[in-house]
Motif scaffolding. Structure first.
Motif, short mmCIF file in Angstrom:
data_model
loop_
_atom_site.label_atom_id
_atom_site.label_comp_id
_atom_site.label_asym_id
_atom_site.label_seq_id
_atom_site.Cartn_x
_atom_site.Cartn_y
_atom_site.Cartn_z
N GLY A 46 34.14 36.26 48.32
CA GLY A 46 33.83 35.93 46.93
C GLY A 46 33.83 37.16 46.04
N THR A 47 33.27 38.26 46.54
CA THR A 47 33.24 39.50 45.77
C THR A 47 34.66 40.03 45.56
N ILE A 48 35.47 39.99 46.60
CA ILE A 48 36.85 40.46 46.49
C ILE A 48 37.66 39.57 45.55
N GLU A 49 37.56 38.26 45.73
CA GLU A 49 38.34 37.32 44.92
C GLU A 49 37.97 37.36 43.45
N ASN A 50 36.72 37.69 43.14
CA ASN A 50 36.24 37.69 41.76
C ASN A 50 36.05 39.11 41.21
N ARG A 51 36.67 40.07 41.84
CA ARG A 51 36.44 41.47 41.49
C ARG A 51 36.78 41.80 40.04
N GLN A 52 37.87 41.25 39.52
CA GLN A 52 38.22 41.54 38.12
C GLN A 52 37.14 41.05 37.17
N GLU A 53 36.67 39.83 37.39
CA GLU A 53 35.60 39.27 36.56
C GLU A 53 34.32 40.10 36.70
N ILE A 54 33.97 40.45 37.94
CA ILE A 54 32.76 41.24 38.22
C ILE A 54 32.86 42.60 37.53
N ASP A 55 33.99 43.27 37.68
CA ASP A 55 34.16 44.59 37.07
C ASP A 55 34.09 44.52 35.54
N TRP A 65 28.60 55.31 31.59
CA TRP A 65 29.22 55.37 32.91
C TRP A 65 30.47 54.50 32.90
N SER A 66 31.43 54.89 33.73
CA SER A 66 32.56 54.00 34.00
C SER A 66 32.46 53.62 35.47
N LEU A 67 33.04 52.51 35.83
CA LEU A 67 32.99 52.07 37.23
C LEU A 67 33.58 53.12 38.17
N ASP A 68 34.65 53.76 37.73
CA ASP A 68 35.31 54.76 38.57
C ASP A 68 34.43 55.98 38.82
N ARG A 69 33.53 56.29 37.92
CA ARG A 69 32.65 57.46 38.08
C ARG A 69 31.41 57.16 38.91
N LEU A 70 31.11 55.90 39.11
CA LEU A 70 29.93 55.55 39.90
C LEU A 70 30.10 55.98 41.35
N PRO A 71 29.02 56.43 41.97
CA PRO A 71 29.10 56.66 43.42
C PRO A 71 29.49 55.37 44.12
N LYS A 72 30.23 55.49 45.18
CA LYS A 72 30.82 54.33 45.85
C LYS A 72 29.76 53.32 46.31
N ILE A 73 28.62 53.78 46.81
CA ILE A 73 27.62 52.85 47.30
C ILE A 73 27.01 52.03 46.16
N GLU A 74 26.72 52.69 45.03
CA GLU A 74 26.18 51.95 43.88
C GLU A 74 27.19 50.93 43.36
N ARG A 75 28.44 51.34 43.28
CA ARG A 75 29.49 50.42 42.81
C ARG A 75 29.60 49.22 43.74
N THR A 76 29.54 49.46 45.03
CA THR A 76 29.65 48.38 46.02
C THR A 76 28.48 47.43 45.92
N VAL A 77 27.27 47.96 45.86
CA VAL A 77 26.07 47.12 45.77
C VAL A 77 26.07 46.33 44.46
N LEU A 78 26.44 46.99 43.38
CA LEU A 78 26.49 46.29 42.08
C LEU A 78 27.49 45.15 42.11
N ARG A 79 28.66 45.38 42.67
CA ARG A 79 29.66 44.30 42.73
C ARG A 79 29.15 43.12 43.53
N LEU A 80 28.53 43.38 44.66
CA LEU A 80 27.98 42.31 45.48
C LEU A 80 26.89 41.56 44.73
N ALA A 81 25.97 42.29 44.10
CA ALA A 81 24.87 41.65 43.38
C ALA A 81 25.38 40.84 42.19
N VAL A 82 26.34 41.37 41.47
CA VAL A 82 26.88 40.63 40.31
C VAL A 82 27.61 39.38 40.79
#
Length: 126
Positions: A46-55, A65-82
């Protein structure tokens, strides 16, 4: 597999998939044994399929902040939570926030949890 463990494994899988050539199924097989837990699989796919919407939603909530500048773990957790906030209506908003903070503490550091909490607190509770 309990939901907390499913979220932990989902973060590991999504983290691995970020900027790699691995397929979703390869990453799932690498992280967990068969049979695959349905909740875990739904989180990852679900996170992968909806990644554009989530981002897109995340970009609106990030300040200075931009998504690209976020540390990878924070970006990953945020995507999952969103993903859960937007598509998993049977889980209370507060539970998703608490789980995200705990995942950051487990895989990141104390600052990670505070940052993720600040971003996710901008989402209105359903």
């Amino acid at each position: 597999m309990k939901r907390r463990e499913a979220r932990e494994k989902a973060v590991q899988t999504l983290f691995q998939l970020d900027n790699t050539e691995m397929t979703v199924d390869e990453a799932i097989a690498y992280i967990t044994d068969s049979p695959v837990n349905a909740f875990y699989e739904s989180l990852v796919k679900g996170t992968i399929e909806n990644r554009q919407e989530i981002d897109a939603v995340l970009k609106d909530k990030l300040e200075n902040w931009s998504l690209d500048r976020l540390p990878k773990i924070e970006r990953t957790v945020l995507r999952l939570a969103v993903y859960e906030l937007l598509h998993n209506e049977d889980v209370p908003h507060r539970v998703i926030l608490n789980e995200a903070i705990e995942l950051c503490k487990q895989f990141g550091d104390e600052k990670s949890g505070r940052f993720v909490n600040g971003v996710l607190s901008k989402f209105e509770e359903k």
